[in-house]
Design a protein around this motif. Structure first.
Motif, PDB file in Angstrom:
ATOM      1  N   ALA A 116      73.440  20.857  17.813  1.00  0.00           N
ATOM      2  CA  ALA A 116      72.068  20.390  18.046  1.00  0.00           C
ATOM      3  C   ALA A 116      71.917  18.910  17.729  1.00  0.00           C
ATOM      4  O   ALA A 116      71.299  18.153  18.491  1.00  0.00           O
ATOM      5  CB  ALA A 116      71.090  21.209  17.209  1.00  0.00           C
ATOM      6  N   VAL A 117      72.494  18.473  16.616  1.00  0.00           N
ATOM      7  CA  VAL A 117      72.397  17.063  16.224  1.00  0.00           C
ATOM      8  C   VAL A 117      73.150  16.180  17.214  1.00  0.00           C
ATOM      9  O   VAL A 117      72.703  15.076  17.554  1.00  0.00           O
ATOM     10  CB  VAL A 117      72.921  16.855  14.792  1.00  0.00           C
ATOM     11  N   ALA A 118      74.302  16.676  17.686  1.00  0.00           N
ATOM     12  CA  ALA A 118      75.087  15.886  18.635  1.00  0.00           C
ATOM     13  C   ALA A 118      74.284  15.566  19.892  1.00  0.00           C
ATOM     14  O   ALA A 118      74.408  14.476  20.458  1.00  0.00           O
ATOM     15  CB  ALA A 118      76.366  16.638  19.007  1.00  0.00           C
ATOM     16  N   ILE A 119      73.442  16.518  20.305  1.00  0.00           N
ATOM     17  CA  ILE A 119      72.635  16.298  21.518  1.00  0.00           C
ATOM     18  C   ILE A 119      71.301  15.646  21.167  1.00  0.00           C
ATOM     19  O   ILE A 119      71.015  14.517  21.557  1.00  0.00           O
ATOM     20  CB  ILE A 119      72.384  17.626  22.251  1.00  0.00           C
ATOM     21  N   ALA A 120      70.481  16.391  20.406  1.00  0.00           N
ATOM     22  CA  ALA A 120      69.113  15.932  20.137  1.00  0.00           C
ATOM     23  C   ALA A 120      69.083  14.713  19.227  1.00  0.00           C
ATOM     24  O   ALA A 120      68.219  13.835  19.387  1.00  0.00           O
ATOM     25  CB  ALA A 120      68.300  17.071  19.529  1.00  0.00           C
ATOM     26  N   GLY A 121      70.014  14.629  18.275  1.00  0.00           N
ATOM     27  CA  GLY A 121      70.036  13.472  17.390  1.00  0.00           C
ATOM     28  C   GLY A 121      70.397  12.203  18.131  1.00  0.00           C
ATOM     29  O   GLY A 121      69.760  11.154  17.962  1.00  0.00           O
ATOM     30  N   THR A 122      71.416  12.305  18.973  1.00  0.00           N
ATOM     31  CA  THR A 122      71.812  11.153  19.788  1.00  0.00           C
ATOM     32  C   THR A 122      70.688  10.736  20.723  1.00  0.00           C
ATOM     33  O   THR A 122      70.388   9.540  20.881  1.00  0.00           O
ATOM     34  CB  THR A 122      73.071  11.497  20.607  1.00  0.00           C
ATOM     35  N   ALA A 123      70.060  11.744  21.341  1.00  0.00           N
ATOM     36  CA  ALA A 123      68.961  11.446  22.265  1.00  0.00           C
ATOM     37  C   ALA A 123      67.772  10.811  21.552  1.00  0.00           C
ATOM     38  O   ALA A 123      67.128   9.899  22.077  1.00  0.00           O
ATOM     39  CB  ALA A 123      68.522  12.729  22.979  1.00  0.00           C
ATOM     40  N   ALA A 221      65.223   8.149  13.449  1.00  0.00           N
ATOM     41  CA  ALA A 221      64.954   9.244  14.383  1.00  0.00           C
ATOM     42  C   ALA A 221      66.088  10.262  14.341  1.00  0.00           C
ATOM     43  O   ALA A 221      65.863  11.476  14.286  1.00  0.00           O
ATOM     44  CB  ALA A 221      64.769   8.701  15.800  1.00  0.00           C
ATOM     45  N   ARG A 222      67.318   9.762  14.383  1.00  0.00           N
ATOM     46  CA  ARG A 222      68.457  10.674  14.308  1.00  0.00           C
ATOM     47  C   ARG A 222      68.479  11.410  12.977  1.00  0.00           C
ATOM     48  O   ARG A 222      68.757  12.617  12.925  1.00  0.00           O
ATOM     49  CB  ARG A 222      69.761   9.906  14.499  1.00  0.00           C
ATOM     50  N   ASP A 223      68.192  10.710  11.876  1.00  0.00           N
ATOM     51  CA  ASP A 223      68.184  11.341  10.558  1.00  0.00           C
ATOM     52  C   ASP A 223      67.148  12.463  10.484  1.00  0.00           C
ATOM     53  O   ASP A 223      67.389  13.499   9.850  1.00  0.00           O
ATOM     54  CB  ASP A 223      67.889  10.306   9.473  1.00  0.00           C
ATOM     55  N   GLU A 224      65.990  12.258  11.117  1.00  0.00           N
ATOM     56  CA  GLU A 224      64.942  13.288  11.105  1.00  0.00           C
ATOM     57  C   GLU A 224      65.415  14.536  11.836  1.00  0.00           C
ATOM     58  O   GLU A 224      65.177  15.667  11.388  1.00  0.00           O
ATOM     59  CB  GLU A 224      63.653  12.756  11.724  1.00  0.00           C
ATOM     60  N   VAL A 225      66.076  14.358  12.975  1.00  0.00           N
ATOM     61  CA  VAL A 225      66.606  15.499  13.717  1.00  0.00           C
ATOM     62  C   VAL A 225      67.663  16.218  12.885  1.00  0.00           C
ATOM     63  O   VAL A 225      67.679  17.455  12.804  1.00  0.00           O
ATOM     64  CB  VAL A 225      67.195  15.049  15.067  1.00  0.00           C
ATOM     65  N   GLU A 226      68.532  15.446  12.258  1.00  0.00           N
ATOM     66  CA  GLU A 226      69.601  16.040  11.451  1.00  0.00           C
ATOM     67  C   GLU A 226      69.034  16.834  10.287  1.00  0.00           C
ATOM     68  O   GLU A 226      69.500  17.950   9.992  1.00  0.00           O
ATOM     69  CB  GLU A 226      70.543  14.957  10.946  1.00  0.00           C
ATOM     70  N   ALA A 227      68.015  16.301   9.617  1.00  0.00           N
ATOM     71  CA  ALA A 227      67.411  17.000   8.481  1.00  0.00           C
ATOM     72  C   ALA A 227      66.762  18.308   8.931  1.00  0.00           C
ATOM     73  O   ALA A 227      66.864  19.340   8.248  1.00  0.00           O
ATOM     74  CB  ALA A 227      66.377  16.098   7.802  1.00  0.00           C
TER      75      ALA A 227
END
Length: 244
Positions: A116-123, A221-227
């Motif tokens: 999920a992070v690989a896709i949504a975090g990158t995006a 933004a990526r950190d928020e998705v990862e968390a």
């Protein structure tokens, strides 16, 4: 801008890559029902329309619907007001998600978060660079319009919200991957939304993500998705221990 729930629902009926695969159509519809994207009592599009939208033969759709009827996920009625209707209730949906949790190892559940992070975090990081102030404001309004007191509405809304964030990255490939992920693993990753406290947390996550996009801060933004993904995975691992 298309509303997140509408965008996510339209992705349900996006063309199937595995053309002619009954299993692919069945899985796509089953996941949408489990996720709550298609809700109890809803009538599905006609068989011919489904075949057109999925890019498969009508016979493939008929076989998929027969499979879903066998699983008691849909029922078919004949006549003028007939069609195929979603029949899965809330108890069945919870049971289906729990069955999937039991069927996966702890390592496989943890890998969901990585994916999920690989896709949504990158995006999300790209979206922070690409999104205009108008788009960020529209995303905030969409998030505010989600009823997080209702589980099914929250599931549909949060799925659409994440898909919209990925769309703001302007990457067609990432959007395609997010659609695939949401249909394959979204219901599982968002299983925690069964609990009211987790829905409140998801709402707060969304607000922080929108703030990062407004500020143009890709790292945040990526950190928020990862968390958010990390918390969802921790919930899944705890659920697996409870269900063992």
């Amino acid at each position: 801008m298309e509303q997140p729930a509408t965008l996510a629902r339209s992705a349900v009926f996006a063309p199937i890559d595995e053309v002619g695969r009954t299993e692919a159509v069945t899985a796509r519809l089953e996941e949408a029902i489990v996720l709550g994207m298609l809700h109890p009592g809803e009538r599905l599009p006609a068989e011919s329309r489904l075949a057109e939208r999925f890019g498969v033969a009508p016979a493939t759709v008929r076989e998929a619907l027969a499979d879903l009827r066998d699983r008691h996920l849909v029922t078919t009625q004949r006549g003028r007001r007939g069609g195929s209707f979603v029949t899965m209730d809330d108890a069945d949906r919870v049971e289906a998600v729990e069955r999937r949790i039991r069927g996966l190892s702890s390592a496989e559940l943890a890998d969901l978060g990585v994916h999920a992070v690989a896709i949504a975090g990158t995006a999300a990081a790209l979206a922070a660079e690409e999104a205009s102030a108008f788009e960020a404001d529209a995303l905030a309004r969409d998030l505010a319009g989600i009823d997080f007191d209702d589980e099914l509405t929250a599931r549909r809304g949060i799925g659409g919200f994440h898909l919209q964030v990925v769309a703001l990255s302007r990457s067609v490939r990432l959007v395609r991957e997010q659609v695939r992920f949401q249909h394959a693993d979204g219901p599982l990753l968002w299983a925690s939304l069964h609990e009211h406290g987790e829905r409140e947390a998801a709402h707060a996550d969304g607000e922080r993500l929108v703030a990062a996009l407004r500020d143009g801060d890709g790292d945040r933004a990526r950190d928020e998705v990862e968390a958010a993904c990390d918390r969802a995975v921790r919930w899944l691992l705890e659920a697996k221990r409870r269900l063992a």
